[in-house]
Design an enzyme around this catalytic site. Structure first.
Site, PDB file in Angstrom:
ATOM      1  N   THR A 117       0.823  -1.216   0.000  1.00 54.21           N
ATOM      2  CA  THR A 117       0.000   0.000   0.000  1.00 54.21           C
ATOM      3  C   THR A 117       0.852   1.259   0.000  1.00 54.21           C
ATOM      4  O   THR A 117       1.985   1.255   0.513  1.00 54.21           O
ATOM      5  CB  THR A 117      -0.895   0.016   1.264  1.00 54.21           C
ATOM      6  OG1 THR A 117      -1.484   1.316   1.418  1.00 54.21           O
ATOM      7  CG2 THR A 117      -0.106  -0.271   2.526  1.00 54.21           C
ATOM      8  N   TYR A 141      -1.538   0.141  10.358  1.00 49.56           N
ATOM      9  CA  TYR A 141      -1.841  -0.500   9.070  1.00 49.56           C
ATOM     10  C   TYR A 141      -0.632  -0.411   8.136  1.00 49.56           C
ATOM     11  O   TYR A 141      -0.145  -1.433   7.622  1.00 49.56           O
ATOM     12  CB  TYR A 141      -3.069   0.167   8.438  1.00 49.56           C
ATOM     13  CG  TYR A 141      -3.279  -0.212   6.989  1.00 49.56           C
ATOM     14  CD1 TYR A 141      -3.611  -1.517   6.641  1.00 49.56           C
ATOM     15  CD2 TYR A 141      -3.135   0.736   5.962  1.00 49.56           C
ATOM     16  CE1 TYR A 141      -3.795  -1.869   5.308  1.00 49.56           C
ATOM     17  CE2 TYR A 141      -3.319   0.392   4.642  1.00 49.56           C
ATOM     18  CZ  TYR A 141      -3.649  -0.912   4.309  1.00 49.56           C
ATOM     19  OH  TYR A 141      -3.816  -1.260   2.997  1.00 49.56           O
TER      20      TYR A 141
HETATM   21  N1  LIG Z   1      -8.800  -0.903  -1.192  1.00 53.95           N
HETATM   22  C1  LIG Z   1      -7.721  -0.137  -1.374  1.00 53.95           C
HETATM   23  O1  LIG Z   1      -7.813   1.004  -1.848  1.00 53.95           O
HETATM   24  C2  LIG Z   1      -6.349  -0.666  -1.028  1.00 53.95           C
HETATM   25  C3  LIG Z   1      -5.250   0.201  -1.148  1.00 53.95           C
HETATM   26  C4  LIG Z   1      -3.974  -0.285  -0.837  1.00 53.95           C
HETATM   27  C5  LIG Z   1      -3.811  -1.620  -0.458  1.00 53.95           C
HETATM   28  N2  LIG Z   1      -4.900  -2.424  -0.337  1.00 53.95           N
HETATM   29  C6  LIG Z   1      -4.688  -3.816   0.092  1.00 53.95           C
HETATM   30  O2  LIG Z   1      -5.377  -4.679  -0.785  1.00 53.95           O
HETATM   31  C7  LIG Z   1      -5.825  -5.829  -0.086  1.00 53.95           C
HETATM   32  C8  LIG Z   1      -7.294  -6.049  -0.392  1.00 53.95           C
HETATM   33  O3  LIG Z   1      -8.036  -4.891  -0.035  1.00 53.95           O
HETATM   34  P1  LIG Z   1      -9.615  -4.826  -0.262  1.00 53.95           P
HETATM   35  O4  LIG Z   1      -9.982  -3.406  -0.433  1.00 53.95           O
HETATM   36  O5  LIG Z   1     -10.003  -5.807  -1.296  1.00 53.95           O
HETATM   37  O6  LIG Z   1     -10.133  -5.295   1.174  1.00 53.95           O
HETATM   38  P2  LIG Z   1     -11.345  -6.276   1.547  1.00 53.95           P
HETATM   39  O7  LIG Z   1     -11.607  -6.056   3.008  1.00 53.95           O
HETATM   40  O8  LIG Z   1     -12.470  -6.116   0.600  1.00 53.95           O
HETATM   41  O9  LIG Z   1     -10.707  -7.710   1.326  1.00 53.95           O
HETATM   42  C9  LIG Z   1      -9.849  -8.322   2.252  1.00 53.95           C
HETATM   43  C10 LIG Z   1     -10.260  -9.784   2.335  1.00 53.95           C
HETATM   44  O10 LIG Z   1      -9.344 -10.458   3.197  1.00 53.95           O
HETATM   45  C11 LIG Z   1     -10.077 -11.311   4.050  1.00 53.95           C
HETATM   46  N3  LIG Z   1      -9.280 -11.480   5.253  1.00 53.95           N
HETATM   47  C12 LIG Z   1      -8.874 -10.499   6.104  1.00 53.95           C
HETATM   48  N4  LIG Z   1      -8.075 -11.015   7.059  1.00 53.95           N
HETATM   49  C13 LIG Z   1      -7.992 -12.347   6.780  1.00 53.95           C
HETATM   50  C14 LIG Z   1      -7.304 -13.417   7.376  1.00 53.95           C
HETATM   51  N5  LIG Z   1      -6.534 -13.206   8.452  1.00 53.95           N
HETATM   52  N6  LIG Z   1      -7.412 -14.656   6.854  1.00 53.95           N
HETATM   53  C15 LIG Z   1      -8.180 -14.869   5.746  1.00 53.95           C
HETATM   54  N7  LIG Z   1      -8.847 -13.889   5.134  1.00 53.95           N
HETATM   55  C16 LIG Z   1      -8.751 -12.641   5.639  1.00 53.95           C
HETATM   56  C17 LIG Z   1     -11.406 -10.624   4.277  1.00 53.95           C
HETATM   57  O11 LIG Z   1     -12.432 -11.512   4.667  1.00 53.95           O
HETATM   58  C18 LIG Z   1     -11.659  -9.993   2.912  1.00 53.95           C
HETATM   59  O12 LIG Z   1     -12.392 -10.848   2.069  1.00 53.95           O
HETATM   60  C19 LIG Z   1      -5.546  -5.578   1.388  1.00 53.95           C
HETATM   61  O13 LIG Z   1      -4.392  -6.301   1.757  1.00 53.95           O
HETATM   62  C20 LIG Z   1      -5.291  -4.090   1.459  1.00 53.95           C
HETATM   63  O14 LIG Z   1      -4.399  -3.752   2.480  1.00 53.95           O
HETATM   64  C21 LIG Z   1      -6.156  -1.985  -0.613  1.00 53.95           C
END
Ligand SMILES: NC(=O)c1ccc[n+]([C@@H]2O[C@H](COP(=O)([O-])OP(=O)(O)OC[C@H]3O[C@@H](n4cnc5c(N)ncnc54)[C@H](O)[C@@H]3O)[C@@H](O)[C@H]2O)c1
Length: 328
Positions: A117, A141
């Site tokens: 991120t 985070y």
């Molecule tokens: N959304 C953004 O703008 C953004 C920006 C930078 C980085 N990210 C990274 O991208 C990744 C996905 O983000 P997203 O927006 O799709 O989030 P999201 O919350 O929609 O998806 C995360 C998924 O991980 C699962 N999860 C969480 N902890 C878990 C665990 N310990 N074991 C198994 N499953 C687990 C959740 O159930 C969920 O389905 C994350 O790692 C986040 O840090 C997202």
């Protein structure tokens, strides 16, 4: 068909990654404990309900499906919440990375693409921010993701892991099909909050800071269409499979949009005024956070094709028009 483990495959970005893999004739295996994800978002390939901290469970999943690579998106994602819940964030994000790496080591799985991120940079001194900027996260985070990147480096140096970290900026928008999209609960991201404040009674957008040193006084962020982010994962796999070394790469466009620009685009597309309040800056927010995204373009050949503001906002409006909002 080659299989790919996709942790977090029931989440927002993970479901788009699964679709992109399937379109490339790769078979995703979504691994997710559904703590924030949605079972109905898993529409391509198998589903395994396992927490990524559970390395024995993951080892069994890997032995059963015999994947050729893993893409690790599972984790907790809310920077603000992480300040109040540091242990939960490090447990899920660092503990989850350790669990996955242990399972990969136990099974000889070497290829890993990781969701990092822009939060690893904290408040960068120079913007657009390049990958050479120091990692200086300002919340748990971002810190948890920086620790994960360090773990990848250490395992790569030990000679058994081929990792590629992708530092996403602000993911937004939805797949054209309308079947998958953003449904976070609670939602903290600007575009869905703005659309909801335009369309639904009782929803008001809180604008944090209108006196920044930007053209219209509001904060500027680098938004990337989620399908463009998904596409970068396929290019990262190709890069690693070609035997080339992984290195952290920004996924952004280099073009930022202000809060007021997003509001104006939502109003244009919905035809409705956005109900809003304007308040003080939030601690830890930076006025402008925009990627220098040359590295991913040059090394991976990644070109964001859907990351213009009308397409991102339009696809998010279409998704919410069809699927509504997370239940309160
Ligand atoms: N959304 C953004 O703008 C953004 C920006 C930078 C980085 N990210 C990274 O991208 C990744 C996905 O983000 P997203 O927006 O799709 O989030 P999201 O919350 O929609 O998806 C995360 C998924 O991980 C699962 N999860 C969480 N902890 C878990 C665990 N310990 N074991 C198994 N499953 C687990 C959740 O159930 C969920 O389905 C994350 O790692 C986040 O840090 C997202």
């Amino acid at each position: 068909m080659d299989r790919i483990i996709v942790t977090g495959g029931a989440g927002y970005i993970g479901s788009h990654v699964c679709k992109a893999l399937a379109e490339r004739n790769l078979e995703p295996v979504a691994v997710d404990d559904l703590r924030t994800g949605r079972r109905e978002a898993v529409r391509w390939g198998a589903f395994e309900q396992v927490a990524v901290e559970n390395s024995d469970g993951l080892t069994q999943v890997i032995r059963r499906h015999k994947p050729v690579a893993a893409i690790h998106l599972a984790g907790l994602i809310m920077a603000g919440e992480s300040v109040a819940k540091p242990l939960e964030y490090h447990q899920a994000n660092v503990g989850g990375m350790l669990g996955l790496l242990q399972a990969m080591r136990a099974t000889g799985l070497e290829t890993l693409v990781f969701s990092s991120t822009a939060s690893v940079y904290g408040i960068p001194a120079i913007c657009p921010v390049t990958e050479a900027a120091p990692l200086a996260p300002v919340n748990p985070y971002g810190a948890s993701k920086a620790i994960c990147e360090r773990l990848l480096d250490d395992c790569a140096a030990a000679g058994w892991l081929r990792p590629q970290a992708l530092r996403y900026f602000n993911a937004c928008g939805a797949d054209d099909s309308g079947h998958i999209g953003e449904m976070h609960h609670p939602e903290t991201h600007l575009i869905p909050l703005t659309i909801r404040a335009a369309l639904e009674d009782g929803h008001v957008l809180a604008v944090h800071g209108n006196d920044y040193d930007t053209a219209d006084g509001t904060g500027i962020r680098d938004y990337v269409h989620v399908s463009d982010i998904a596409e970068a994962h396929l290019l990262a796999l190709d890069h690693l499979w070609a035997g080339k070394p992984g290195q952290p790469m920004n996924l952004g466009t280099g073009t930022g949009f202000s809060v007021r620009q997003v509001i104006a685009e939502v109003e244009r597309q919905t035809g409705c005024p956005v109900k809003m309040t304007e308040g003080p800056r939030r601690p830890g927010d930076t006025p402008v956070l925009v990627a220098d995204a040359q590295l991913a373009r040059r090394v991976l050949g990644w070109t964001p094709r859907r990351s213009d503001l009308p397409t991102m906002v339009g696809s998010a409006c279409a998704w919410h028009g069809r699927n509504g909002w997370p239940s309160e």
